[in-house]
Design a protein around this motif. Sequence first.
Motif, PDB file in Angstrom:
ATOM      1  N   PHE A 158       3.726   2.424   6.128  1.00  0.00           N
ATOM      2  CA  PHE A 158       3.045   1.418   5.296  1.00  0.00           C
ATOM      3  C   PHE A 158       3.247   1.773   3.836  1.00  0.00           C
ATOM      4  O   PHE A 158       3.440   2.929   3.484  1.00  0.00           O
ATOM      5  CB  PHE A 158       1.555   1.380   5.609  1.00  0.00           C
ATOM      6  N   SER A 159       3.126   0.759   2.991  1.00  0.00           N
ATOM      7  CA  SER A 159       3.389   0.987   1.570  1.00  0.00           C
ATOM      8  C   SER A 159       2.337   1.930   0.959  1.00  0.00           C
ATOM      9  O   SER A 159       2.659   2.753   0.112  1.00  0.00           O
ATOM     10  CB  SER A 159       3.409  -0.337   0.817  1.00  0.00           C
ATOM     11  N   PHE A 160       1.078   1.832   1.449  1.00  0.00           N
ATOM     12  CA  PHE A 160       0.055   2.692   0.845  1.00  0.00           C
ATOM     13  C   PHE A 160       0.309   4.169   1.151  1.00  0.00           C
ATOM     14  O   PHE A 160      -0.130   5.049   0.430  1.00  0.00           O
ATOM     15  CB  PHE A 160      -1.344   2.273   1.306  1.00  0.00           C
ATOM     16  N   ALA A 161       1.017   4.443   2.261  1.00  0.00           N
ATOM     17  CA  ALA A 161       1.216   5.828   2.665  1.00  0.00           C
ATOM     18  C   ALA A 161       2.482   6.428   2.067  1.00  0.00           C
ATOM     19  O   ALA A 161       2.806   7.579   2.317  1.00  0.00           O
ATOM     20  CB  ALA A 161       1.264   5.931   4.187  1.00  0.00           C
ATOM     21  N   GLU A 162       3.201   5.643   1.266  1.00  0.00           N
ATOM     22  CA  GLU A 162       4.450   6.146   0.711  1.00  0.00           C
ATOM     23  C   GLU A 162       4.283   7.268  -0.307  1.00  0.00           C
ATOM     24  O   GLU A 162       4.923   8.312  -0.181  1.00  0.00           O
ATOM     25  CB  GLU A 162       5.255   4.988   0.094  1.00  0.00           C
ATOM     26  N   PRO A 163       3.432   7.069  -1.327  1.00  0.00           N
ATOM     27  CA  PRO A 163       3.321   8.134  -2.337  1.00  0.00           C
ATOM     28  C   PRO A 163       2.798   9.432  -1.722  1.00  0.00           C
ATOM     29  O   PRO A 163       1.959   9.410  -0.809  1.00  0.00           O
ATOM     30  CB  PRO A 163       2.313   7.583  -3.346  1.00  0.00           C
ATOM     31  N   MET A 164       3.290  10.546  -2.244  1.00  0.00           N
ATOM     32  CA  MET A 164       2.883  11.864  -1.750  1.00  0.00           C
ATOM     33  C   MET A 164       1.371  12.074  -1.909  1.00  0.00           C
ATOM     34  O   MET A 164       0.716  12.623  -1.026  1.00  0.00           O
ATOM     35  CB  MET A 164       3.663  12.924  -2.536  1.00  0.00           C
ATOM     36  N   PHE A 165       0.818  11.622  -3.055  1.00  0.00           N
ATOM     37  CA  PHE A 165      -0.621  11.854  -3.277  1.00  0.00           C
ATOM     38  C   PHE A 165      -1.459  11.108  -2.244  1.00  0.00           C
ATOM     39  O   PHE A 165      -2.554  11.546  -1.882  1.00  0.00           O
ATOM     40  CB  PHE A 165      -1.028  11.490  -4.718  1.00  0.00           C
ATOM     41  N   MET A 166      -0.950   9.988  -1.738  1.00  0.00           N
ATOM     42  CA  MET A 166      -1.698   9.255  -0.727  1.00  0.00           C
ATOM     43  C   MET A 166      -1.686  10.005   0.609  1.00  0.00           C
ATOM     44  O   MET A 166      -2.675  10.024   1.342  1.00  0.00           O
ATOM     45  CB  MET A 166      -1.126   7.854  -0.539  1.00  0.00           C
ATOM     46  N   LYS A 167      -0.535  10.626   0.915  1.00  0.00           N
ATOM     47  CA  LYS A 167      -0.481  11.418   2.152  1.00  0.00           C
ATOM     48  C   LYS A 167      -1.455  12.581   2.074  1.00  0.00           C
ATOM     49  O   LYS A 167      -2.168  12.892   3.020  1.00  0.00           O
ATOM     50  CB  LYS A 167       0.942  11.928   2.387  1.00  0.00           C
ATOM     51  N   ARG A 168      -1.451  13.243   0.908  1.00  0.00           N
ATOM     52  CA  ARG A 168      -2.379  14.366   0.724  1.00  0.00           C
ATOM     53  C   ARG A 168      -3.825  13.902   0.880  1.00  0.00           C
ATOM     54  O   ARG A 168      -4.632  14.537   1.534  1.00  0.00           O
ATOM     55  CB  ARG A 168      -2.205  14.960  -0.675  1.00  0.00           C
ATOM     56  N   ALA A 169      -4.123  12.757   0.222  1.00  0.00           N
ATOM     57  CA  ALA A 169      -5.504  12.254   0.248  1.00  0.00           C
ATOM     58  C   ALA A 169      -5.927  11.916   1.676  1.00  0.00           C
ATOM     59  O   ALA A 169      -7.038  12.248   2.108  1.00  0.00           O
ATOM     60  CB  ALA A 169      -5.614  11.024  -0.646  1.00  0.00           C
ATOM     61  N   LEU A 170      -4.998  11.279   2.411  1.00  0.00           N
ATOM     62  CA  LEU A 170      -5.312  10.907   3.789  1.00  0.00           C
ATOM     63  C   LEU A 170      -5.587  12.152   4.633  1.00  0.00           C
ATOM     64  O   LEU A 170      -6.570  12.222   5.381  1.00  0.00           O
ATOM     65  CB  LEU A 170      -4.158  10.093   4.380  1.00  0.00           C
ATOM     66  N   LEU A 171      -4.709  13.139   4.455  1.00  0.00           N
ATOM     67  CA  LEU A 171      -4.880  14.375   5.215  1.00  0.00           C
ATOM     68  C   LEU A 171      -6.214  15.045   4.848  1.00  0.00           C
ATOM     69  O   LEU A 171      -6.967  15.498   5.722  1.00  0.00           O
ATOM     70  CB  LEU A 171      -3.705  15.320   4.927  1.00  0.00           C
ATOM     71  N   ALA A 172      -6.527  15.063   3.545  1.00  0.00           N
ATOM     72  CA  ALA A 172      -7.782  15.679   3.093  1.00  0.00           C
ATOM     73  C   ALA A 172      -8.979  15.001   3.747  1.00  0.00           C
ATOM     74  O   ALA A 172      -9.889  15.657   4.263  1.00  0.00           O
ATOM     75  CB  ALA A 172      -7.888  15.600   1.573  1.00  0.00           C
ATOM     76  N   LEU A 173      -8.947  13.660   3.771  1.00  0.00           N
ATOM     77  CA  LEU A 173     -10.084  12.933   4.342  1.00  0.00           C
ATOM     78  C   LEU A 173     -10.166  13.125   5.856  1.00  0.00           C
ATOM     79  O   LEU A 173     -11.257  13.222   6.411  1.00  0.00           O
ATOM     80  CB  LEU A 173      -9.986  11.443   3.987  1.00  0.00           C
ATOM     81  N   LEU A 174      -8.987  13.184   6.520  1.00  0.00           N
ATOM     82  CA  LEU A 174      -8.993  13.399   7.965  1.00  0.00           C
ATOM     83  C   LEU A 174      -9.523  14.785   8.316  1.00  0.00           C
ATOM     84  O   LEU A 174     -10.020  15.005   9.417  1.00  0.00           O
ATOM     85  CB  LEU A 174      -7.586  13.224   8.548  1.00  0.00           C
ATOM     86  N   LEU A 175      -9.416  15.737   7.388  1.00  0.00           N
ATOM     87  CA  LEU A 175      -9.921  17.086   7.649  1.00  0.00           C
ATOM     88  C   LEU A 175     -11.396  17.210   7.295  1.00  0.00           C
ATOM     89  O   LEU A 175     -12.196  17.758   8.058  1.00  0.00           O
ATOM     90  CB  LEU A 175      -9.114  18.114   6.844  1.00  0.00           C
ATOM     91  N   ILE A 176     -11.759  16.688   6.123  1.00  0.00           N
ATOM     92  CA  ILE A 176     -13.101  16.968   5.618  1.00  0.00           C
ATOM     93  C   ILE A 176     -14.150  15.988   6.166  1.00  0.00           C
ATOM     94  O   ILE A 176     -15.299  16.364   6.394  1.00  0.00           O
ATOM     95  CB  ILE A 176     -13.100  16.986   4.066  1.00  0.00           C
TER      96      ILE A 176
END
Lengths: 285, 264
Positions: free
Chosen positions: A18-36
């Motif tokens: 998806f377009s929202f998941a393209e930028p690296m910072f978005m991947k990091r943010a998603l991973l952070a939220l999935l963890l925390i």
Amino acid sequence: MEGVLLHVFGLMERLLPFSFAEPMFMKRALLALLLIAPAAAAVGVPLVQFRMAFFSDAIGHSAFTGVALGILLGVSPSWTVAAFGAFVAVAITLVKGHTDLSTDAVIGVFFSTVIALGIAIISSRKGLTRNLQSFLYGDPLAVSDAELLWMAGLLFTVGVYLFFAYNRILLLGVHEGFARTKGVPVRAVEISFSLIVALVVTAAINAVGILLVTAMLVIPATAARNVARGAGTAFHLSVGIALLSGISGLIASYYLDTATGATVVLAAAACFFLTALFRALRPAG
Amino acid sequence: MSAEERLHTLSIRNLSVRRGGVEILAGVDADIRCGEVTALIGPNGAGKTTLLQAILGQVPYTGEIRFCRAREHGEGVPRIGYVPQQLPFDRDTPLSVLDFFALSQQRYPVFFGHSRRVRRSAQDSLDRAGVGHLLHRPLGRLSGGEFQRVLFALAVRDAPDILLLDEPVSGVDVAGAEQFCDFLSQVQRSSKFGLLLVSHDLSVVTRHADQVICLNRRIVCRGATTEVLTPENLASMYGGEAHLFRHAPADGHGHLHGLPEGKG
């Protein structure tokens, strides 16, 4: 360890076209939220049972002093925030257990003290306020690889801790004296739980900031309580609502161009109001 | 081997409890034997609940509380079950009766479900307490009487050596109280634990207790129920306000009804 992260990001690349998941910072943010988010929501269930929302708020605000101490000592604020949060958590628990004062009075004293101490230190040094901004509001889009690894370690720790302690914590949440007659080591459970809360709160500050950190713990669990009748449902709903609001909040913030932490909390709040409505409309019995 | 030696006994010697400089219990001696029902009676503020808390190790005390275990039952600390008079808790807690049973028996967390052993023993002990239908009900939705039975079922599940019951029939109507007491003596007879029963209700005491301890900060008197529950003893303990009358033994066992402290 960073190699593991690269693999995870590569996997996300393939799974999320998806377009929202393209930028690296978005991947990091998603991973952070999935963890925390699930760690905070899981700890939140007993936290709400214990009526400790104010406690987690006090730990969150101890980050003012934690950041200031880190800069004074010349070490990474993430470490001093976690260490000072843990210190305040144990201090509150011990003082609470040894006085007849009400819990919220004890927490209130610590709450103001840690904020005042933090502001006093920061105001004495020019240029520290900017550093504090990021802690005040948090930003999952600015999470570093080191912080991601720290969050992963935290999620693992919380999981192991809850696996062994969850039943005892819940029994203690029903009634302290009764839990003691059933062999629950009350003081040990109280102190270990407050330490875990401190770790989760200080890690969640990275995502949503000091002002909103309590929301990560309290809102999913409270929303789950609106509809759950058993302990299992309450736990799974809380974690589910946290994941749902974490992911949907992140995506919404990308398209609406709003602050991510705040949008995640708003999504969780929406879940709360929906479940509250469900509870109000459900026939009694 | 005499009958005395074959029973385990909780022996209490010279027990004193002080709290905030006030003496709550002084020089209490008592023996609570397994297989027997011991009733603990006394006016409000006599220290009955404090004595239970001392046995549970929840208040500091001086003196000795010792459990003498019969040889064939092996060594170890006694299992003490406790059914409190009331257990104020958050009624909104998302916790079913089955969850509540699992919390103190199951190693893995309740959010992974319930083990078959927990399910079976919970259902079994609830059935014995006559409330098997409550297994999946939320704990906060139970009535006072139902909740007390659930607490009792939980205490019995853990096969206690000594079971402490604090006012088991308070807040339950007369018919419910009779039913509960009959059931209690039935379970107690089959399980052979020692029962220490705190009660205001002298009719319960006379019908079910083997031994009575009259407490008013110290032991006023103790002994077999029929010997102890004399109008003179009750008058000295309740300050002459106990009105006692004897029922005709129509149901096969004459029993006393008392109205201590002017309550019914």
